[in-house]
Design a protein around this motif. Structure first.
Motif, PDB file in Angstrom:
ATOM      1  N   THR A 235       3.738   4.182  -4.273  1.00  0.00           N
ATOM      2  CA  THR A 235       2.982   5.266  -4.886  1.00  0.00           C
ATOM      3  C   THR A 235       2.977   5.221  -6.407  1.00  0.00           C
ATOM      4  O   THR A 235       2.140   5.835  -7.037  1.00  0.00           O
TER       5      THR A 235
ATOM      6  N   ASP B 221      -8.038  -1.571  -7.181  1.00  0.00           N
ATOM      7  CA  ASP B 221      -8.352  -1.560  -5.748  1.00  0.00           C
ATOM      8  C   ASP B 221      -7.435  -0.586  -5.010  1.00  0.00           C
ATOM      9  O   ASP B 221      -7.892   0.204  -4.170  1.00  0.00           O
ATOM     10  N   LEU B 222      -6.137  -0.655  -5.309  1.00  0.00           N
ATOM     11  CA  LEU B 222      -5.179   0.240  -4.661  1.00  0.00           C
ATOM     12  C   LEU B 222      -5.422   1.688  -5.057  1.00  0.00           C
ATOM     13  O   LEU B 222      -5.261   2.603  -4.243  1.00  0.00           O
TER      14      LEU B 222
ATOM     15  N   LYS C 277      -6.022  -5.600  -8.572  1.00  0.00           N
ATOM     16  CA  LYS C 277      -5.239  -5.022  -7.481  1.00  0.00           C
ATOM     17  C   LYS C 277      -4.898  -3.563  -7.776  1.00  0.00           C
ATOM     18  O   LYS C 277      -4.915  -2.721  -6.874  1.00  0.00           O
TER      19      LYS C 277
ATOM     20  N   CYS D  18      -9.724   8.699  -9.186  1.00  0.00           N
ATOM     21  CA  CYS D  18      -9.091   8.264  -7.936  1.00  0.00           C
ATOM     22  C   CYS D  18      -7.821   9.053  -7.646  1.00  0.00           C
ATOM     23  O   CYS D  18      -7.095   8.741  -6.691  1.00  0.00           O
TER      24      CYS D  18
ATOM     25  N   VAL E 217       0.812  -1.195   0.000  1.00  0.00           N
ATOM     26  CA  VAL E 217       0.000   0.000   0.000  1.00  0.00           C
ATOM     27  C   VAL E 217       0.852   1.255   0.000  1.00  0.00           C
ATOM     28  O   VAL E 217       0.454   2.304  -0.473  1.00  0.00           O
TER      29      VAL E 217
ATOM     30  N   ALA F  38      -8.366   2.958  -5.772  1.00  0.00           N
ATOM     31  CA  ALA F  38      -9.550   3.382  -5.020  1.00  0.00           C
ATOM     32  C   ALA F  38      -9.217   3.673  -3.563  1.00  0.00           C
ATOM     33  O   ALA F  38      -9.839   4.532  -2.928  1.00  0.00           O
ATOM     34  N   GLU F  39      -8.204   2.968  -3.035  1.00  0.00           N
ATOM     35  CA  GLU F  39      -7.785   3.185  -1.641  1.00  0.00           C
ATOM     36  C   GLU F  39      -6.904   4.418  -1.495  1.00  0.00           C
ATOM     37  O   GLU F  39      -6.557   4.814  -0.382  1.00  0.00           O
ATOM     38  N   GLY F  40      -6.518   5.008  -2.607  1.00  0.00           N
ATOM     39  CA  GLY F  40      -5.635   6.161  -2.556  1.00  0.00           C
ATOM     40  C   GLY F  40      -4.187   5.796  -2.347  1.00  0.00           C
ATOM     41  O   GLY F  40      -3.373   6.638  -1.963  1.00  0.00           O
ATOM     42  N   ALA F  41      -3.836   4.532  -2.598  1.00  0.00           N
ATOM     43  CA  ALA F  41      -2.478   4.065  -2.346  1.00  0.00           C
ATOM     44  C   ALA F  41      -1.549   4.268  -3.538  1.00  0.00           C
ATOM     45  O   ALA F  41      -0.337   4.150  -3.397  1.00  0.00           O
TER      46      ALA F  41
END
Length: 225
Positions: A5, A64-65, A61, A99, A2, A67-70
């Motif tokens: 960047t 998903d990452l 993945k 995102c 996570v 969307a998580e802001g990762a």
């Protein structure tokens, strides 16, 4: 993961074997153009046959990452890595941009939603993506890539691609089926191996010398059984 960047995304078929080249191109871009440390880059990859919406896929993945802001940036060698056509490309890039992710398409020179880009940042990147010339170029490139991957995958499964050789027909599923000229092809191979000239063999078989050469050059397919 996570904490990473910048992500590099690779999609390939095992048959084409371009995964290493994709990674090399993207890493070279990341380190020389963006001056990034390779240790800070997350590499995600898939084979073309894996459904991109499965939970284990690198594609899923990535999103998903995002969307998580990762993830703040994703790098792909070309547009066909992340999209199937222009509509798909626009939708998926839009999803990433919403995102807060910058999308770098190396071969097209596009930097979309990248605040650090002086020549092609933010909204200008979207304008370029929608431009007719770029759209046509990307569509052509993606179609070509998909065709090559499809051919490579078929060959990896032992299927014949293209016009059947002399002495064979295709069963429509990529398999070669001997036809009425098959025995002629075997006779041509035997006569050439006993020292007969291509001219003489072609005359007796009532075929061209070019056909004789093709038969001899590919004799392994006639004796594969």
């Amino acid at each position: 993961m996570v904490s990473k960047t910048t992500a590099i995304y690779i999609r390939d078929t095992e048959a084409t074997g371009s995964e290493d080249r994709q990674l090399e191109t993207a890493l070279d871009y990341a380190t020389t153009v963006l001056d990034l440390d390779p240790a800070e880059i997350l590499v995600l990859s898939d084979t073309a046959l894996r459904a991109r919406n499965t939970s284990s896929s690198g594609d899923q993945k990535l999103f998903d990452l995002a969307a998580e802001g990762a993830i703040g940036r994703v790098i792909v060698r070309d547009a066909s890595r992340i999209a199937m056509n222009m509509r798909d490309l626009y939708d998926r890039v839009t999803q990433l941009v919403e995102c807060g992710v910058a999308v770098h398409i190396v071969e097209s020179g596009l930097r979309i939603n990248d605040p650090e880009s002086e020549s092609d940042g933010g909204e200008k990147g979207h304008t370029m993506l929608r431009a007719l010339g770029v759209a046509a170029e990307l569509e052509t490139a993606m179609n070509s890539r998909r065709t090559k991957e499809g051919i490579a995958a078929a060959r990896a499964e032992g299927k014949h691609v293209g016009r059947p050789p002399f002495g064979f027909d295709s069963d429509g599923n990529g398999n070669l089926v001997p036809n009425e000229d098959y025995e002629t092809a075997l006779a041509v191979i035997t006569e050439i191996e006993t020292g007969e000239s291509k001219r003489a063999v072609a005359h007796r078989a009532d075929i061209t010398r070019a056909t004789v050469r093709n038969i001899v050059d590919r004799k392994e397919i006639y004796r594969s059984d």
